[in-house]
Design a protein around this motif. Structure first.
Motif, PDB file in Angstrom:
ATOM      1  N   PHE A   1      74.629  97.192  54.053  1.00 25.20           N
ATOM      2  CA  PHE A   1      74.149  98.793  54.225  1.00 25.20           C
ATOM      3  C   PHE A   1      74.555  99.563  53.136  1.00 25.20           C
ATOM      4  CE2 PHE A   1      74.749 103.175  55.906  1.00 25.20           C
ATOM      5  CZ  PHE A   1      73.534 103.388  56.514  1.00 25.20           C
ATOM      6  N   ILE A   2      73.695 100.400  52.296  1.00 21.23           N
ATOM      7  CA  ILE A   2      73.880 100.799  51.069  1.00 21.23           C
ATOM      8  C   ILE A   2      73.326 102.182  51.309  1.00 21.23           C
ATOM      9  CG2 ILE A   2      73.203 100.952  48.304  1.00 21.23           C
ATOM     10  CD1 ILE A   2      72.769  97.724  49.013  1.00 21.23           C
ATOM     11  N   TRP A   3      73.979 103.356  50.761  1.00 18.93           N
ATOM     12  CA  TRP A   3      73.545 104.723  51.170  1.00 18.93           C
ATOM     13  C   TRP A   3      74.309 105.458  49.863  1.00 18.93           C
ATOM     14  CZ3 TRP A   3      77.155 108.511  53.661  1.00 18.93           C
ATOM     15  CH2 TRP A   3      78.340 107.992  53.983  1.00 18.93           C
ATOM     16  N   LEU A   4      73.512 106.718  49.796  1.00 12.94           N
ATOM     17  CA  LEU A   4      73.926 107.752  48.795  1.00 12.94           C
ATOM     18  C   LEU A   4      74.667 108.897  49.782  1.00 12.94           C
ATOM     19  CD1 LEU A   4      70.810 107.690  46.627  1.00 12.94           C
ATOM     20  CD2 LEU A   4      72.912 106.519  46.155  1.00 12.94           C
ATOM     21  N   LEU A   5      75.690 109.286  49.030  1.00 11.96           N
ATOM     22  CA  LEU A   5      76.274 110.624  49.532  1.00 11.96           C
ATOM     23  C   LEU A   5      76.355 111.642  48.455  1.00 11.96           C
ATOM     24  CD1 LEU A   5      78.087 111.662  52.129  1.00 11.96           C
ATOM     25  CD2 LEU A   5      80.006 110.451  51.205  1.00 11.96           C
ATOM     26  N   GLU A   6      76.137 112.878  48.597  1.00 12.42           N
ATOM     27  CA  GLU A   6      76.105 113.793  47.655  1.00 12.42           C
ATOM     28  C   GLU A   6      76.958 115.086  48.194  1.00 12.42           C
ATOM     29  OE1 GLU A   6      72.075 113.087  45.312  1.00 12.42           O
ATOM     30  OE2 GLU A   6      72.097 114.488  46.662  1.00 12.42           O
ATOM     31  N   HIS A   7      77.673 115.473  47.188  1.00  6.53           N
ATOM     32  CA  HIS A   7      78.253 117.002  47.565  1.00  6.53           C
ATOM     33  C   HIS A   7      78.187 117.799  46.345  1.00  6.53           C
ATOM     34  CE1 HIS A   7      81.490 119.852  48.486  1.00  6.53           C
ATOM     35  NE2 HIS A   7      81.255 119.369  49.797  1.00  6.53           N
ATOM     36  N   PRO A   8      77.933 119.333  46.735  1.00  8.03           N
ATOM     37  CA  PRO A   8      77.870 120.045  45.645  1.00  8.03           C
ATOM     38  C   PRO A   8      78.884 120.263  44.603  1.00  8.03           C
ATOM     39  CG  PRO A   8      77.043 121.144  47.793  1.00  8.03           C
ATOM     40  CD  PRO A   8      77.664 119.807  48.042  1.00  8.03           C
ATOM     41  N   GLY A   9      78.878 120.476  43.465  1.00  5.50           N
ATOM     42  CA  GLY A   9      80.010 120.665  42.510  1.00  5.50           C
ATOM     43  C   GLY A   9      80.326 119.172  41.682  1.00  5.50           C
TER      44      GLY A   9
ATOM     45  N   MET B   1      76.120 118.154  41.082  1.00  8.47           N
ATOM     46  CA  MET B   1      76.280 117.515  42.247  1.00  8.47           C
ATOM     47  C   MET B   1      76.822 116.184  41.725  1.00  8.47           C
ATOM     48  SD  MET B   1      75.055 117.280  45.642  1.00  8.47           S
ATOM     49  CE  MET B   1      73.435 118.588  45.358  1.00  8.47           C
ATOM     50  N   ALA B   2      77.884 115.912  42.537  1.00 10.37           N
ATOM     51  CA  ALA B   2      78.625 114.455  42.670  1.00 10.37           C
ATOM     52  C   ALA B   2      77.829 113.577  43.624  1.00 10.37           C
ATOM     53  CB  ALA B   2      79.859 114.662  43.020  1.00 10.37           C
ATOM     54  N   THR B   3      77.309 112.561  43.136  1.00 13.05           N
ATOM     55  CA  THR B   3      76.676 111.432  43.960  1.00 13.05           C
ATOM     56  C   THR B   3      77.461 110.048  43.980  1.00 13.05           C
ATOM     57  OG1 THR B   3      74.434 112.617  43.593  1.00 13.05           O
ATOM     58  CG2 THR B   3      74.438 110.347  44.348  1.00 13.05           C
ATOM     59  N   GLN B   4      77.793 109.645  45.182  1.00  9.83           N
ATOM     60  CA  GLN B   4      78.310 108.476  45.235  1.00  9.83           C
ATOM     61  C   GLN B   4      77.429 107.448  46.038  1.00  9.83           C
ATOM     62  OE1 GLN B   4      81.790 108.028  48.111  1.00  9.83           O
ATOM     63  NE2 GLN B   4      82.895 108.148  46.138  1.00  9.83           N
ATOM     64  N   LEU B   5      77.610 106.095  45.515  1.00  7.41           N
ATOM     65  CA  LEU B   5      76.946 104.903  46.214  1.00  7.41           C
ATOM     66  C   LEU B   5      77.776 104.279  47.033  1.00  7.41           C
ATOM     67  CD1 LEU B   5      74.039 102.918  44.879  1.00  7.41           C
ATOM     68  CD2 LEU B   5      76.253 101.660  45.865  1.00  7.41           C
ATOM     69  N   ARG B   6      77.394 103.981  48.264  1.00  4.78           N
ATOM     70  CA  ARG B   6      78.421 103.260  49.056  1.00  4.78           C
ATOM     71  C   ARG B   6      77.629 101.853  49.468  1.00  4.78           C
ATOM     72  NH1 ARG B   6      82.415 107.125  52.426  1.00  4.78           N
ATOM     73  NH2 ARG B   6      83.073 108.476  50.725  1.00  4.78           N
ATOM     74  N   ASP B   7      78.441 100.680  49.347  1.00  2.87           N
ATOM     75  CA  ASP B   7      77.869  99.651  49.627  1.00  2.87           C
ATOM     76  C   ASP B   7      78.664  99.125  50.545  1.00  2.87           C
ATOM     77  OD1 ASP B   7      76.692  97.061  49.874  1.00  2.87           O
ATOM     78  OD2 ASP B   7      76.719  96.883  47.452  1.00  2.87           O
ATOM     79  N   TYR B   8      78.211  98.840  51.861  1.00  2.00           N
ATOM     80  CA  TYR B   8      78.966  98.071  52.859  1.00  2.00           C
ATOM     81  C   TYR B   8      78.637  96.588  52.925  1.00  2.00           C
ATOM     82  CZ  TYR B   8      80.571 102.883  53.964  1.00  2.00           C
ATOM     83  OH  TYR B   8      80.981 104.307  53.817  1.00  2.00           O
ATOM     84  N   ARG B   9      79.414  95.629  53.304  1.00  2.00           N
ATOM     85  CA  ARG B   9      79.170  94.395  54.239  1.00  2.00           C
ATOM     86  C   ARG B   9      79.505  94.562  55.331  1.00  2.00           C
ATOM     87  NH1 ARG B   9      81.281  89.681  54.703  1.00  2.00           N
ATOM     88  NH2 ARG B   9      82.968  90.047  52.844  1.00  2.00           N
TER      89      ARG B   9
ATOM     90  N   PRO C   1      70.884 111.580  50.779  1.00  2.00           N
ATOM     91  CA  PRO C   1      69.369 111.634  50.650  1.00  2.00           C
ATOM     92  C   PRO C   1      68.805 110.273  50.809  1.00  2.00           C
ATOM     93  CG  PRO C   1      70.815 111.385  48.467  1.00  2.00           C
ATOM     94  CD  PRO C   1      71.783 111.471  49.490  1.00  2.00           C
ATOM     95  N   ALA C   2      69.460 108.919  50.946  1.00  2.70           N
ATOM     96  CA  ALA C   2      68.709 108.015  51.506  1.00  2.70           C
ATOM     97  C   ALA C   2      69.903 106.735  51.871  1.00  2.70           C
ATOM     98  CB  ALA C   2      68.148 107.311  49.822  1.00  2.70           C
ATOM     99  N   ALA C   3      69.188 105.773  52.433  1.00  4.20           N
ATOM    100  CA  ALA C   3      70.048 104.574  52.940  1.00  4.20           C
ATOM    101  C   ALA C   3      69.209 103.502  53.086  1.00  4.20           C
ATOM    102  CB  ALA C   3      70.571 104.985  54.271  1.00  4.20           C
ATOM    103  N   TRP C   4      69.647 102.266  52.698  1.00  4.83           N
ATOM    104  CA  TRP C   4      68.900 101.052  52.752  1.00  4.83           C
ATOM    105  C   TRP C   4      69.881  99.961  53.366  1.00  4.83           C
ATOM    106  CZ3 TRP C   4      70.249 104.118  48.636  1.00  4.83           C
ATOM    107  CH2 TRP C   4      68.991 104.705  48.162  1.00  4.83           C
ATOM    108  N   THR C   5      69.059  98.853  53.798  1.00  3.42           N
ATOM    109  CA  THR C   5      69.519  97.695  54.207  1.00  3.42           C
ATOM    110  C   THR C   5      69.378  96.650  53.312  1.00  3.42           C
ATOM    111  OG1 THR C   5      68.067  97.094  55.923  1.00  3.42           O
ATOM    112  CG2 THR C   5      69.771  98.436  56.801  1.00  3.42           C
ATOM    113  N   VAL C   6      70.144  95.554  53.436  1.00  2.16           N
ATOM    114  CA  VAL C   6      69.736  94.270  52.847  1.00  2.16           C
ATOM    115  C   VAL C   6      70.095  93.268  53.919  1.00  2.16           C
ATOM    116  CG1 VAL C   6      70.082  92.499  50.824  1.00  2.16           C
ATOM    117  CG2 VAL C   6      70.269  95.089  50.264  1.00  2.16           C
TER     118      VAL C   6
END
Length: 100
Positions: free
Chosen positions: A49-57, A1-9, A38-43
């Motif tokens: 706004f911070i979130w995780l994005l996953e895709h199989p493979g 599973m490829a997992t990416q963290l995305r952090d936006y201001r 799987p999850a998202a958060w705010t600061v």
């Protein structure tokens, strides 16, 4: 599973609007295209706004699916585009650490 963290201001005062538009439009489309979120958060004090994005493979499969997402007519039809509220973004590829 490829997992990416995305952090936006997000632009000042627009965090709630971003979350509403992201939740309403982008989350269902991402899921329909094989992604999981799987999850998202705010600061809130930092307008982040911070979130995780996953895709199989592997990362090649992730990149292919991500490109298909952005090229899709469904993505192009989202109006207004929540991305207009992002002032700065950072994406990180995560590697899982297996715990004993």
């Amino acid at each position: 599973m490829a997992t990416q963290l995305r952090d936006y201001r997000i632009r000042d005062g627009e965090l709630d609007r971003f979350i509403e538009e992201w939740s309403t439009h982008l989350v269902p489309l991402r899921r329909s295209m094989g992604f999981t979120i799987p999850a998202a958060w705010t600061v809130a004090p930092e307008h982040r706004f911070i979130w995780l994005l996953e895709h199989p493979g592997d990362w090649d499969a992730f990149a292919e699916a991500d490109a298909a997402y952005y090229a899709s007519p469904e993505r192009a039809a989202i109006d207004p585009d929540p991305a207009r509220l992002i002032e700065e973004q950072r994406t990180l590829r995560l590697t899982e650490v297996l715990l004993p």
